[in-house]
Design an enzyme around this catalytic site. Sequence first.
Site, PDB file in Angstrom:
ATOM      1  NE  ARG A 480      -4.309  -1.482   1.999  1.00  0.00           N
ATOM      2  CZ  ARG A 480      -5.411  -1.061   1.385  1.00  0.00           C
ATOM      3  NH1 ARG A 480      -5.465   0.174   0.936  1.00  0.00           N
ATOM      4  NH2 ARG A 480      -6.442  -1.860   1.228  1.00  0.00           N
ATOM      5  CD  GLU A 513      -4.596  -4.728   2.822  1.00  0.00           C
ATOM      6  OE1 GLU A 513      -5.718  -4.868   2.317  1.00  0.00           O
ATOM      7  OE2 GLU A 513      -3.957  -3.657   2.793  1.00  0.00           O
ATOM      8  CD  GLU A 524      -8.651  -0.476  -0.823  1.00  0.00           C
ATOM      9  OE1 GLU A 524      -8.329   0.344   0.048  1.00  0.00           O
ATOM     10  OE2 GLU A 524      -9.018  -1.632  -0.581  1.00  0.00           O
ATOM     11  CG  ASP A 581     -12.396  10.166  -8.574  1.00  0.00           C
ATOM     12  OD1 ASP A 581     -13.064  10.847  -9.385  1.00  0.00           O
ATOM     13  OD2 ASP A 581     -12.072  10.558  -7.447  1.00  0.00           O
ATOM     14  CG  HIS A 792     -18.784  -9.826   0.515  1.00  0.00           C
ATOM     15  ND1 HIS A 792     -17.624 -10.060   1.230  1.00  0.00           N
ATOM     16  CD2 HIS A 792     -19.757 -10.551   1.134  1.00  0.00           C
ATOM     17  CE1 HIS A 792     -17.883 -10.895   2.224  1.00  0.00           C
ATOM     18  NE2 HIS A 792     -19.171 -11.206   2.192  1.00  0.00           N
ATOM     19  CB  CYS A 794     -15.788  -9.041  -5.189  1.00  0.00           C
ATOM     20  SG  CYS A 794     -14.272  -8.881  -4.226  1.00  0.00           S
TER      21      CYS A 794
END
Length: 826
Positions: A480, A513, A524, A581, A792, A794
């Site tokens: 990250r 993760e 994400e 975005d 979720h 997904c």
Amino acid sequence: MHLIERYYHQLTEGCGNDSCSNAWCSSSRGSHRLDNNAAAVKALELYKINAKLCDPHPSKKGTTMNHCVRDDFKDVNYLTEEKVYEILHICGEKEDYSPLIRVIGRVFSSAEGLVQSFRRSKPPTKEELKSLQSKDEDKDEDEEEAAACSAAAMEEDSPGSSSRLDGAASGDNDVGKLGPDEVSVDIDAVRRVYQRLLSNGNIETAFLNALVYLSPNVECDLTYHNVYSRDPNYLNLFVVVMENSNLHSPDYLEIALPQFCRAMSKLPLPALAKLARLWSHYSAEQIHRIMETFQQLITYKVVSNEFNSRNLVNDDDAVVAATKCLKIVYYANVMGGEVDTEHNEEEDEEPIPESSELTLQELLGEERRNKKGPRVDPLETELTIRTSDSRRPLIPFEEFVNEPLNEVLEMDKDYTFFKVETENKFSFMTCPFILNAVTKNLGLYYDNRIRMYSERRITVLYSLVQGQQLNPYLRLKVRRDHIIDDALVRLEMIAMENPADLKKQLYVEFEGEQGVDEGGVSKEFFQLVVEEIFNPDIGMFAYDERTKMFWFNPSSFENEGQFTLIGIVLGLAIYNNCILDVHFPMVVYRKLMGKKGTFRDLADSNPVLYQSLKELSEYEGSVEEDMMITFQISQTDLFGNPLMYDLRENGDQIPVTNENRKEFVAQYAEYMLNKSVEKQFKAFRRGFHMVTNESPLKYLFRPEEIELLICGSRNLDFQALEETTEYDGGYSRDSRIIKEFWETLHSFAEEQKRLFLQFTTGTDRAPVGGLGKLKMIIAKNGPDTDRLPTSHTCFNVLLLPEYDTKEKLRERLLKAILYAKGFGML
């Protein structure tokens, strides 16, 4: 036509036999007397069905038909405007329009007659002048008198007529300036004739019946006899028929118009192009009328039939033919509007590297289909114009979308026909203008998924044949806090070693993760990459506070690889059906589609500069004396230092004047949108094409639709989301908690609603088609508890405990959406 006359006389006078039993004979006792106009129309119908004809009774033989006017104009095999008015005048005096109806039936049902009709007059040659002078003087006087009467009638009945194509703008739209594709039919005369005649119901029926008789013969001529190559004037009959303003009326939709569309769709490519060029000189109103004619036929056929997976709309001849005809109007609409065919982006100097490994098709001994390059419409090639060349069409592109067709189209079948490219099956993806963005996006989704599955099968085959490690996905393992570095290194390696791996399904794993990527982790990943790359502190892109948009930073210190990465990211987002975005002006998407930025593109990318240059272009005083500017412009770098650039050699010594200001404006826009960011944009475009070069993306979508694919829609209709949401685990639409949930969500502020959408789906944008196309599921997650709602992303699933009170529901939901980040941190 002798038989038609016999039917007419049989209906009006009978055969003379008092005991006649033929229902279509006026001598029969059970027959109904018809007036002359109705009898003429009925005679045409009887002729088509080969109805029974009576033999003349002995008492009728040798009698004369005194009702015929001037032998019913049997010698008239083609029509001119003057001839129509002459017959109309005579029929009006006799109050009997049956002769005119028969002439229309004869000429408009004959391809040869219609091709010769309404020809534009040409200046006579010397030989023709001598021939005219030698003719009988009395005949000349009669013809002059008739012509004078016709001219007077034309002036009385067509007060607003002109030499332009239905009021189209003067200049290039004049009838006499159609260039090498000029047609020989006098279009204005045809329109005046239709205007005079279509007000008479019986005469209109004659046009209808004649078209029913004409169309199959024309279709046969074009299919089997190659008639257009022998006589290019054959196109005249299509021009003449399409000027009938009543073609979209219900009477035509059942038989006449479908048959005529089938005939038109058989025209060879040069004829289709010639017709498109002709129609491009029409006014917007005329283009809209022709477009509406074909659209109404498509809608009528779709609504009146029950199309499904067993009864495909692709198999309906009328719908297919009308769509092919609509394509002609579409390109006419593009060419008739404002187009830019000059400012095109240069192709990449180095081709995108192909994989050194064999493809599945090559391993099986088959040739790669996509080596022939992206699909291009043949009519587009013939016309040497592209949809992306359009700056403003005559009528909006949205007018060509047929929503009823989109609703019944089985896109999985249509995509199959699109890829197979057989002559037996038509794909509406070959006419993308008629499809809405949702339908086209579904076609693109099928294409992307099939490529992913293909790459997966190839990988499996490699592992079996060559003993390679099985790696069916494009795997990215990133940290990250180092997401850009990790992603850039991995994607650069893939791009250099085997670009085909970019076509695999993306699978992202965040180090440390436990989230399993079924789509949500990828969402994400894209969000974090975009946030990092567009961070103003990095300096890759400059942010404009006024427009809220980003633009390439011409003085960025980042290498080209970073810009290639963001291009790859945009391509991967489309390929993996994710929304980003990003905030680019429309000119970026136009440039991705192969068009350079021009002055008008500054309107949304740099409105202040656009307004300044616009005022300069329109300034009425002396530009040189009052403004004192030269062909040298100044820009600032990241540190605010001025950078000078000469738009022309020694630009600082060349003043801008009233005479050269247009060049200055064009050069300024060229520098700002193209030259100053050439290196950065080429790298960006190269990355984008690494993923999309084999995709039908350019073929299906316009620039504004590409933006919608990448960015989604900012317009959020949560009412539509509520109507399409499904429920699981014991919840239903009528559950107390569900009613309270929607009341709470609708009461949220706009930013809170976006956070909820981000929490549930992984993005705060609506997909193509709006939130109504988002399949969200709310599932029960146990009884009342202090636990927060979870999701979720997904699968767009919200897990909602059954809280006891509405207040607790609101408090828990807000906390969940405000502090949500990550996938189960270990």
